[in-house]
Motif scaffolding. Structure first.
Motif, PDB file in Angstrom:
ATOM      1  N   SER A   1      11.998 -29.021  -8.505  1.00 19.85           N
ATOM      2  CA  SER A   1      10.375 -28.517  -7.625  1.00 19.85           C
ATOM      3  C   SER A   1       9.911 -29.406  -8.240  1.00 19.85           C
ATOM      4  O   SER A   1       8.753 -29.427  -7.558  1.00 19.85           O
ATOM      5  CB  SER A   1      10.639 -27.068  -8.660  1.00 19.85           C
TER       6      SER A   1
ATOM      7  N   GLU B   1      15.201 -26.269  -6.545  1.00 22.90           N
ATOM      8  CA  GLU B   1      15.188 -25.487  -5.661  1.00 22.90           C
ATOM      9  C   GLU B   1      16.427 -25.669  -4.503  1.00 22.90           C
ATOM     10  O   GLU B   1      16.420 -26.621  -4.454  1.00 22.90           O
ATOM     11  CB  GLU B   1      13.678 -25.531  -4.779  1.00 22.90           C
TER      12      GLU B   1
ATOM     13  N   PHE C   1      13.309 -21.731  -2.054  1.00 24.43           N
ATOM     14  CA  PHE C   1      13.591 -21.167  -2.775  1.00 24.43           C
ATOM     15  C   PHE C   1      13.579 -21.735  -4.234  1.00 24.43           C
ATOM     16  O   PHE C   1      14.378 -22.384  -4.452  1.00 24.43           O
ATOM     17  CB  PHE C   1      13.746 -19.652  -2.819  1.00 24.43           C
ATOM     18  N   LYS C   2      12.755 -21.036  -5.504  1.00 22.91           N
ATOM     19  CA  LYS C   2      13.511 -20.794  -6.520  1.00 22.91           C
ATOM     20  C   LYS C   2      14.375 -19.720  -7.432  1.00 22.91           C
ATOM     21  O   LYS C   2      14.442 -18.092  -6.502  1.00 22.91           O
ATOM     22  CB  LYS C   2      12.413 -21.409  -8.143  1.00 22.91           C
ATOM     23  N   SER C   3      15.588 -19.867  -7.720  1.00 21.14           N
ATOM     24  CA  SER C   3      16.386 -18.523  -8.756  1.00 21.14           C
ATOM     25  C   SER C   3      14.775 -17.935  -9.764  1.00 21.14           C
ATOM     26  O   SER C   3      14.274 -18.028 -10.706  1.00 21.14           O
ATOM     27  CB  SER C   3      17.168 -18.698  -9.483  1.00 21.14           C
ATOM     28  N   SER C   4      15.536 -16.778  -9.816  1.00 27.07           N
ATOM     29  CA  SER C   4      14.898 -15.711 -10.243  1.00 27.07           C
ATOM     30  C   SER C   4      15.143 -15.662 -11.803  1.00 27.07           C
ATOM     31  O   SER C   4      14.562 -15.382 -13.050  1.00 27.07           O
ATOM     32  CB  SER C   4      14.909 -13.687 -10.349  1.00 27.07           C
ATOM     33  N   TYR C   5      15.924 -16.868 -11.969  1.00 26.82           N
ATOM     34  CA  TYR C   5      16.597 -17.220 -13.827  1.00 26.82           C
ATOM     35  C   TYR C   5      15.788 -18.632 -14.151  1.00 26.82           C
ATOM     36  O   TYR C   5      16.012 -18.744 -15.069  1.00 26.82           O
ATOM     37  CB  TYR C   5      18.054 -17.566 -13.687  1.00 26.82           C
ATOM     38  N   SER C   6      15.050 -18.936 -12.949  1.00 28.75           N
ATOM     39  CA  SER C   6      14.566 -20.309 -13.593  1.00 28.75           C
ATOM     40  C   SER C   6      13.810 -20.206 -15.079  1.00 28.75           C
ATOM     41  O   SER C   6      12.979 -18.805 -14.719  1.00 28.75           O
ATOM     42  CB  SER C   6      13.804 -20.352 -11.979  1.00 28.75           C
TER      43      SER C   6
ATOM     44  N   GLY D   1      10.115 -20.210 -16.728  1.00 21.03           N
ATOM     45  CA  GLY D   1       8.514 -19.654 -16.257  1.00 21.03           C
ATOM     46  C   GLY D   1       7.645 -21.826 -17.110  1.00 21.03           C
ATOM     47  O   GLY D   1       6.327 -21.479 -16.196  1.00 21.03           O
TER      48      GLY D   1
ATOM     49  N   CYS E   1      13.195 -26.687 -13.441  1.00 22.54           N
ATOM     50  CA  CYS E   1      13.582 -25.340 -12.145  1.00 22.54           C
ATOM     51  C   CYS E   1      14.365 -26.532 -10.457  1.00 22.54           C
ATOM     52  O   CYS E   1      13.393 -27.441 -10.447  1.00 22.54           O
ATOM     53  CB  CYS E   1      12.834 -25.027 -11.751  1.00 22.54           C
TER      54      CYS E   1
END
Length: 68
Positions: free
Chosen positions: A38, A25, A11-16, A18, A23
């Protein structure tokens, strides 16, 4: 017969960002966490023990500054 281990759930952070260019993971595993780039999912992973992962997360959560 020993069952094969399931693949880690990455999973990636919601703060990554766009743009997808900066990023990391993570995947939780029984003894800690895995970290990878990632953009290079077949590349190397960093295996972090649970105690170190908890210390890292607590430090980030509380805004700790790195030691000089």
């Amino acid at each position: 017969m020993i069952a094969a281990s399931p693949e880690p759930h990455w999973f990636k952070s919601s703060y990554s960002g766009g743009s997808g260019t900066e990023c990391l993971e993570c995947a939780y595993i029984p003894h800690g966490a895995l970290i990878r780039d990632s953009k290079c999912i077949d590349g190397p992973t960093l295996d972090v023990r649970l105690s170190s992962w908890r210390l890292f997360i607590d430090s980030v959560r509380h805004g700790a500054q790195p030691s000089p």
